[in-house]
Design a protein around this motif. Structure first.
Motif, PDB file in Angstrom:
ATOM      1  N   LEU A  37       0.832  -1.200   0.000  1.00  0.00           N
ATOM      2  CA  LEU A  37       0.000   0.000   0.000  1.00  0.00           C
ATOM      3  C   LEU A  37       0.867   1.251   0.000  1.00  0.00           C
ATOM      4  N   ASN A  38       0.470   2.232  -0.805  1.00  0.00           N
ATOM      5  CA  ASN A  38       1.154   3.516  -0.891  1.00  0.00           C
ATOM      6  C   ASN A  38       0.080   4.596  -0.805  1.00  0.00           C
ATOM      7  N   SER A  66      -3.786  10.507  -2.765  1.00  0.00           N
ATOM      8  CA  SER A  66      -3.583   9.457  -3.764  1.00  0.00           C
ATOM      9  C   SER A  66      -3.342   8.132  -3.058  1.00  0.00           C
ATOM     10  N   PHE A  67      -3.594   7.057  -3.789  1.00  0.00           N
ATOM     11  CA  PHE A  67      -3.326   5.730  -3.261  1.00  0.00           C
ATOM     12  C   PHE A  67      -2.885   4.810  -4.390  1.00  0.00           C
ATOM     13  N   ALA A  68      -2.140   3.800  -4.026  1.00  0.00           N
ATOM     14  CA  ALA A  68      -1.785   2.714  -4.929  1.00  0.00           C
ATOM     15  C   ALA A  68      -1.752   1.446  -4.089  1.00  0.00           C
ATOM     16  N   TYR A  69      -2.324   0.393  -4.623  1.00  0.00           N
ATOM     17  CA  TYR A  69      -2.387  -0.872  -3.908  1.00  0.00           C
ATOM     18  C   TYR A  69      -1.926  -1.987  -4.837  1.00  0.00           C
ATOM     19  N   PHE A  77      -3.722  -1.359  -8.321  1.00  0.00           N
ATOM     20  CA  PHE A  77      -4.858  -0.435  -8.403  1.00  0.00           C
ATOM     21  C   PHE A  77      -4.409   0.915  -7.867  1.00  0.00           C
ATOM     22  N   ASN A  78      -4.934   2.014  -8.454  1.00  0.00           N
ATOM     23  CA  ASN A  78      -4.510   3.340  -8.009  1.00  0.00           C
ATOM     24  C   ASN A  78      -5.630   4.355  -8.209  1.00  0.00           C
ATOM     25  N   GLY A  79      -5.492   5.474  -7.541  1.00  0.00           N
ATOM     26  CA  GLY A  79      -6.472   6.535  -7.666  1.00  0.00           C
ATOM     27  C   GLY A  79      -5.960   7.813  -7.034  1.00  0.00           C
ATOM     28  N   ALA A  80      -6.633   8.922  -7.335  1.00  0.00           N
ATOM     29  CA  ALA A  80      -6.234  10.219  -6.795  1.00  0.00           C
ATOM     30  C   ALA A  80      -7.403  11.186  -6.876  1.00  0.00           C
ATOM     31  N   TRP A  93     -10.276  13.880 -10.503  1.00  0.00           N
ATOM     32  CA  TRP A  93     -10.162  12.575  -9.856  1.00  0.00           C
ATOM     33  C   TRP A  93      -9.746  11.561 -10.907  1.00  0.00           C
ATOM     34  N   ARG A  94      -9.141  10.458 -10.430  1.00  0.00           N
ATOM     35  CA  ARG A  94      -8.638   9.427 -11.330  1.00  0.00           C
ATOM     36  C   ARG A  94      -8.699   8.078 -10.625  1.00  0.00           C
ATOM     37  N   LEU A  95      -9.113   7.035 -11.350  1.00  0.00           N
ATOM     38  CA  LEU A  95      -9.089   5.652 -10.880  1.00  0.00           C
ATOM     39  C   LEU A  95      -8.499   4.786 -11.986  1.00  0.00           C
ATOM     40  N   GLY A  96      -7.675   3.816 -11.596  1.00  0.00           N
ATOM     41  CA  GLY A  96      -7.099   2.974 -12.629  1.00  0.00           C
ATOM     42  C   GLY A  96      -6.506   1.698 -12.076  1.00  0.00           C
ATOM     43  N   PHE A  97      -6.028   0.880 -12.998  1.00  0.00           N
ATOM     44  CA  PHE A  97      -5.344  -0.346 -12.617  1.00  0.00           C
ATOM     45  C   PHE A  97      -4.258  -0.643 -13.637  1.00  0.00           C
TER      46      PHE A  97
END
Length: 143
Positions: A37-38, A66-69, A77-80, A93-97
């Protein structure tokens, strides 16, 4: 300046105008990293001073998270989210993988950006796909 510890990362960049006796620009973030996790929190500030009026710069006072898993060796997986403090509104906003194999990876992201206009704002939605091929450690090709 970046300062790293085992789980934390601290960053700050500050530009001060002696001529105007004001902070011109500042960018800061704190990241917390553990095994998979970040998490991050950031702040960006930019003021348009007298000598920059003719330059195409945008004033900014924004906070972000922001996060990254890393789910496993293949899936991330990530988002911000970016929030405009001055206008009390979401800016982006952003969501992705990302799917990763030995010499290639595939990324997918959806993003929404809110662009201020003189009489309101526009919303711009994006769908991004990136495939990266890395046959050797030193070389790579983005498709």
């Amino acid at each position: 300046m970046i300062y790293n510890t085992k789980h934390w990362q601290f960053y700050n960049d500050l530009a001060y105008s002696y001529h105007y006796s004001k902070i011109r620009e500042s960018s800061s973030y704190i990241r917390y990293k553990i095994s998979r996790l970040n998490l991050g929190v950031s702040h960006t500030y930019r003021d348009i001073l007298g000598d920059e009026q003719s330059v195409n710069l945008t004033k900014a006072n924004e906070a972000g998270i922001s996060f990254a898993y890393k789910y496993n060796d293949h899936w991330d997986f990530n988002g911000a989210l970016t929030y405009n403090i001055d206008e009390s509104s979401s800016k982006q906003w952003r969501l992705g993988f990302k799917y990763k194999e030995d010499c290639w990876n595939f990324s997918f992201a959806i993003k929404q950006e809110i662009i201020p206009r003189p009489n309101g704002s526009d919303t711009q939605n994006s769908f991004n796909i990136l495939m990266n091929f890395v046959p050797f450690a030193e070389f790579g090709v983005d498709l």
